[in-house]
Design a protein around this motif. Structure first.
Motif, mmCIF file in Angstrom:
data_model
loop_
_atom_site.group_PDB
_atom_site.id
_atom_site.type_symbol
_atom_site.label_atom_id
_atom_site.label_comp_id
_atom_site.label_asym_id
_atom_site.label_seq_id
_atom_site.Cartn_x
_atom_site.Cartn_y
_atom_site.Cartn_z
ATOM 1 N N GLU A 41 40.541 37.885 43.975
ATOM 2 C CA GLU A 41 39.655 36.900 43.355
ATOM 3 C C GLU A 41 40.309 35.526 43.317
ATOM 4 O O GLU A 41 41.528 35.413 43.183
ATOM 5 N N GLN A 42 39.500 34.495 43.410
ATOM 6 C CA GLN A 42 40.022 33.129 43.504
ATOM 7 C C GLN A 42 40.840 32.706 42.293
ATOM 8 O O GLN A 42 41.752 31.900 42.431
ATOM 9 N N HIS A 43 40.556 33.220 41.129
ATOM 10 C CA HIS A 43 41.298 32.810 39.937
ATOM 11 C C HIS A 43 42.681 33.467 39.859
ATOM 12 O O HIS A 43 43.501 33.070 39.030
ATOM 13 N N GLU A 44 42.947 34.450 40.704
ATOM 14 C CA GLU A 44 44.235 35.149 40.682
ATOM 15 C C GLU A 44 45.268 34.348 41.466
ATOM 16 O O GLU A 44 45.174 34.213 42.681
ATOM 17 N N LYS A 45 46.236 33.833 40.753
ATOM 18 C CA LYS A 45 47.251 32.970 41.350
ATOM 19 C C LYS A 45 48.036 33.698 42.439
ATOM 20 O O LYS A 45 48.415 33.097 43.444
ATOM 21 N N ARG A 46 48.259 35.003 42.260
ATOM 22 C CA ARG A 46 48.995 35.771 43.272
ATOM 23 C C ARG A 46 48.346 35.626 44.651
ATOM 24 O O ARG A 46 49.016 35.467 45.651
ATOM 25 N N ARG A 111 38.308 36.201 49.636
ATOM 26 C CA ARG A 111 38.337 35.456 48.372
ATOM 27 C C ARG A 111 37.240 34.384 48.334
ATOM 28 O O ARG A 111 36.727 34.064 47.272
ATOM 29 N N GLY A 112 36.875 33.851 49.488
ATOM 30 C CA GLY A 112 35.794 32.872 49.540
ATOM 31 C C GLY A 112 34.424 33.507 49.359
ATOM 32 O O GLY A 112 33.529 32.915 48.751
ATOM 33 N N LEU A 113 34.248 34.717 49.884
ATOM 34 C CA LEU A 113 32.961 35.407 49.753
ATOM 35 C C LEU A 113 32.699 35.862 48.321
ATOM 36 O O LEU A 113 31.566 35.812 47.845
ATOM 37 N N PHE A 114 33.734 36.350 47.681
ATOM 38 C CA PHE A 114 33.605 36.908 46.335
ATOM 39 C C PHE A 114 34.653 36.293 45.417
ATOM 40 O O PHE A 114 35.681 36.909 45.150
ATOM 41 N N PRO A 115 34.384 35.094 44.927
ATOM 42 C CA PRO A 115 35.371 34.441 44.070
ATOM 43 C C PRO A 115 35.697 35.236 42.800
ATOM 44 O O PRO A 115 36.797 35.170 42.284
ATOM 45 N N HIS A 116 34.706 36.002 42.298
ATOM 46 C CA HIS A 116 34.900 36.782 41.076
ATOM 47 C C HIS A 116 34.299 38.166 41.254
ATOM 48 O O HIS A 116 33.442 38.381 42.116
ATOM 49 N N GLN A 117 34.724 39.091 40.419
ATOM 50 C CA GLN A 117 34.212 40.466 40.458
ATOM 51 C C GLN A 117 32.693 40.481 40.304
ATOM 52 O O GLN A 117 32.010 41.260 40.955
ATOM 53 N N SER A 118 32.162 39.596 39.489
ATOM 54 C CA SER A 118 30.707 39.559 39.279
ATOM 55 C C SER A 118 29.969 39.224 40.577
ATOM 56 O O SER A 118 28.870 39.727 40.820
ATOM 57 N N ASP A 119 30.575 38.394 41.449
ATOM 58 C CA ASP A 119 29.964 38.071 42.742
ATOM 59 C C ASP A 119 29.905 39.316 43.633
ATOM 60 O O ASP A 119 28.926 39.547 44.338
ATOM 61 N N ARG A 120 30.956 40.115 43.606
ATOM 62 C CA ARG A 120 31.008 41.346 44.405
ATOM 63 C C ARG A 120 29.972 42.341 43.894
ATOM 64 O O ARG A 120 29.271 42.984 44.670
#
Length: 166
Positions: A41-46, A111-120
């Motif tokens: 996910e995009q918010h995950e710094k790793r 990560r671009g397709l699904f920035p967050h779990q809710s998008d997935r």
């Protein structure tokens, strides 16, 4: 472990305390089972750190349609499948250990397709809704229901015959 694309040695690096195996020859990355959840996910710094690190490698001309063996379970051919219902990212998954191989750029694309779990989750719901509304799938489900109904009738008939004979 060896890179499944180039046969070069994979290098283990730690990103945010999690060890992943990368190919410096092609920019691919291997995640052990369940490790991807820390990077996708995009918010995950790793994930951002890993993508930035992988971007320094230039992939050679490779045949990405070629089936590859798992770097961990070297005798198992990885299954090639789409990661999402959008059919935009095709990844390699080991049926033995559950490890996932991402070729160069695939993790960034994911990560671009699904920035967050809710998008997935929403993509899954949209796919299910579209599938259920598709006439081809409706016909398929109707056939299944008809076969199940017939099987139940035959089972009841068989039970009736068996109770009457003995």
């Amino acid at each position: 472990m060896k890179c499944p694309r180039t046969e070069s040695n994979l290098k283990q690096i730690k990103v945010g305390g999690i060890a992943v195996d990368i190919s410096q020859a092609c920019g691919g990355v291997f995640f052990d089972n369940h490790e991807l959840a820390h990077f996708d996910e995009q918010h995950e710094k790793r994930g951002t750190v890993l993508i930035d690190h992988l971007a320094q490698f230039s992939p050679p001309a490779l045949d990405y349609s070629k089936r590859i063996n798992c770097p961990k379970c070297t005798d198992i051919v990885m299954a090639r499948q789409f990661y999402s219902p959008k059919h935009q990212i095709e990844i390699d998954i080991c049926p033995g250990c559950g490890g996932i191989w991402f070729d160069y750029g695939e993790l960034a694309k994911l990560r671009g397709l699904f920035p967050h779990q809710s998008d997935r989750e929403q993509a899954g719901k949209d796919f299910e809704k579209n599938m259920l509304e598709d006439p081809m799938y409706q016909a398929y489900f109707t056939q299944i229901e008809q076969k199940q109904s017939l099987a139940k009738k035959l089972n009841r008939f068989s039970q009736f015959i068996n109770t009457r004979i003995f």
